[in-house]
Write an enzyme that holds these catalytic residues in place. Structure first.
Site, PDB file in Angstrom:
ATOM      1  CB  SER A   1      -0.886   0.000   1.258  1.00  0.00           C
ATOM      2  OG  SER A   1      -1.467   1.271   1.440  1.00  0.00           O
TER       3      SER A   1
ATOM      4  CE1 TYR B   1      -3.234  -0.167   4.949  1.00  0.00           C
ATOM      5  CE2 TYR B   1      -3.856  -2.446   5.343  1.00  0.00           C
ATOM      6  CZ  TYR B   1      -3.554  -1.410   4.467  1.00  0.00           C
ATOM      7  OH  TYR B   1      -3.570  -1.636   3.124  1.00  0.00           O
TER       8      TYR B   1
ATOM      9  CE  LYS C   1      -1.422  -4.311   3.317  1.00  0.00           C
ATOM     10  NZ  LYS C   1      -1.712  -5.610   2.653  1.00  0.00           N
TER      11      LYS C   1
END
Ligand code: WQD
Length: 384
Positions: A142, A167, A171
């Site tokens: 992302s 989050y 990643k």
């Protein structure tokens, strides 16, 4: 788009999700066979007992086939089930890994769940892949890994930071894990080959990994058929699914998180990418791996998946209102913590090395999103 493939079989984790389902379709249209696993937690089909989730039934309709898509309602934290899938499908030659928890705001309230699913679940998957000699991965990363980048548009060489959200940290950590795995596999292969030569034995194994990390910017829209699209569970956190729910009357109005940013109209700028272009980027990445391995090249490399054009929140509201045919209600509210002023990609590396380019405009994204949402006001749930 992509050339026909020799019916290689790809496991798509999260293959009933928004990007995952469009990627399954793009793979099938490119001649691949697919196997899908999904725990259905991110979709309105959560809890369905149907043998084949609605999203996959619709993909079969679009492709025009009655051939069932092998589906497993499995969570990647469940290692035994992953083993069962690879035992049942020895034909799997690569994995496109989309499964994971993805809500930025929620992640700060559920860090253990996010580290368990996104990190431990991916470690499970990588170990089982290694055990079954499947060492090709296209990974869903992302743009959030860039944090608040020093330069716009953002090249892949921009520093990746782990400070934006739980989050985002998952990643960043997973990108490092994949890089370490690829580096270690090269060393293991060299040692194996040296030992085989010392023994005068043939070299019959290849332990090397290939992993391409796709840093999504903002996937939006839906397939032009109106049959598949984003069907988020609960109230959407992201801009366009929320706006789409306002348009169909399920939500009253959009809250615009701040108009005091240093941008053209004070609202945040993002690089919106049609989800079909995003899906095609996955197929292009897989084909890059295949091309490189045919030349004995094994690599771990990150690519931006973006259109390279930044639009503000107000511009998106205007574009979607035009697609819907009326002005959609919104109110300006204070900033959302963690938002950065501008995330616009420099997509030239993917354009060049993946032979991939975003082809669809913001208007295409809005028209396709409106067709999906107006025909499926509650996503797949009305059929589940
Ligand atoms: C876009 C813009 C908001 C909702 C995140 C993740 C990224 C990916 C996509 C998983 C921002 C504004 C939004 C709303 C608003 N997630 N907005 N009102 O934050 O750019 O990216 O989601 O793959 O990894 O980082 O996307 O759609 O949430 O926000 O004003 O109700 O819309 O402030 O400027 P974001 P978004």
């Amino acid at each position: 788009m992509s050339t026909k493939n020799s019916a290689e079989t790809v496991l798509v984790t999260g293959g009933c999700g928004y990007v995952g389902s469009h990627t399954v379709l793009s793979l099938l249209e490119s001649g691949y066979k697919v196997v899908v696993l999904d725990n259905l937690c991110n979709t309105t089909e959560s809890g369905t007992t149907a043998a084949t989730p609605e999203a996959l039934k619709r993909i079969q309709t679009i492709v025009g086939t009655t051939e069932p898509i092998p589906f497993y309602p499995v969570d990647i934290v469940d290692r035994a089930s992953l083993v069962m899938i690879f035992q049942a499908h020895p034909e799997i030659s690569s994995v496109i890994h989309c499964a994971g928890l993805k809500a930025v705001g929620e992640s700060g309230r559920r860090p253990l769940d996010y580290y368990n699913v996104n990190i431990s679940g991916t470690l499970n998957l990588l170990q089982v892949m290694e055990d079954f000699d499947v060492r090709r991965m296209v990974f869903s990363s992302s743009a959030t890994v860039y944090g608040d980048p020093p330069k716009i548009p953002i090249p892949e060489t921009s520093p990746i930071i782990a400070s934006m959200s739980t989050y985002g940290r998952t990643k960043v950590f997973l990108e490092h894990i994949l890089r370490d795995l690829c580096v270690a596999s090269e060393i293991k292969q060299k040692e194996y080959e040296q030992e085989q030569r010392r023994l005068g034995a043939k070299i019959i194994k290849d332990y090397r990994w290939s992993a391409l990390l796709l840093r999504y910017f903002n996937p939006v829209g839906a397939h032009s058929s109106g049959l598949i699209g984003e069907s988020p569970f609960g109230t959407p956190a992201n801009l366009t699914p929320f706006l789409a729910q306002v348009a169909v009357g399920n939500l009253e109005k959009l809250s615009v998180y701040g108009n005091d940013y240093p941008t053209k109209d004070g609202t945040c700028i993002r690089d919106y990418l049609h989800v079909v272009d995003c899906a095609n980027g996955h197929v292009a990445a897989l084909q890059k791996i295949e091309r490189e391995e045919a030349c004995n090249n094994y690599e771990c490399k990150a690519y931006n998946l973006g259109a390279g054009i930044g639009y503000s929140v107000l511009e998106v509201i205007r574009a979607f209102s035009k697609a819907v045919g009326r002005d959609l209600p919104y109110v300006i509210v204070p900033r959302r913590s963690g938002d950065v002023p501008n995330l616009t990609s420099d997509a030239s590396l993917a354009n060049k090395e993946l032979n991939w380019k975003a082809e669809r405009s913001l208007d295409d994204m809005c028209v396709d999103l409106w067709r999906w949402q107006s025909q499926n006001p509650r996503g797949y749930s009305s059929q589940a």
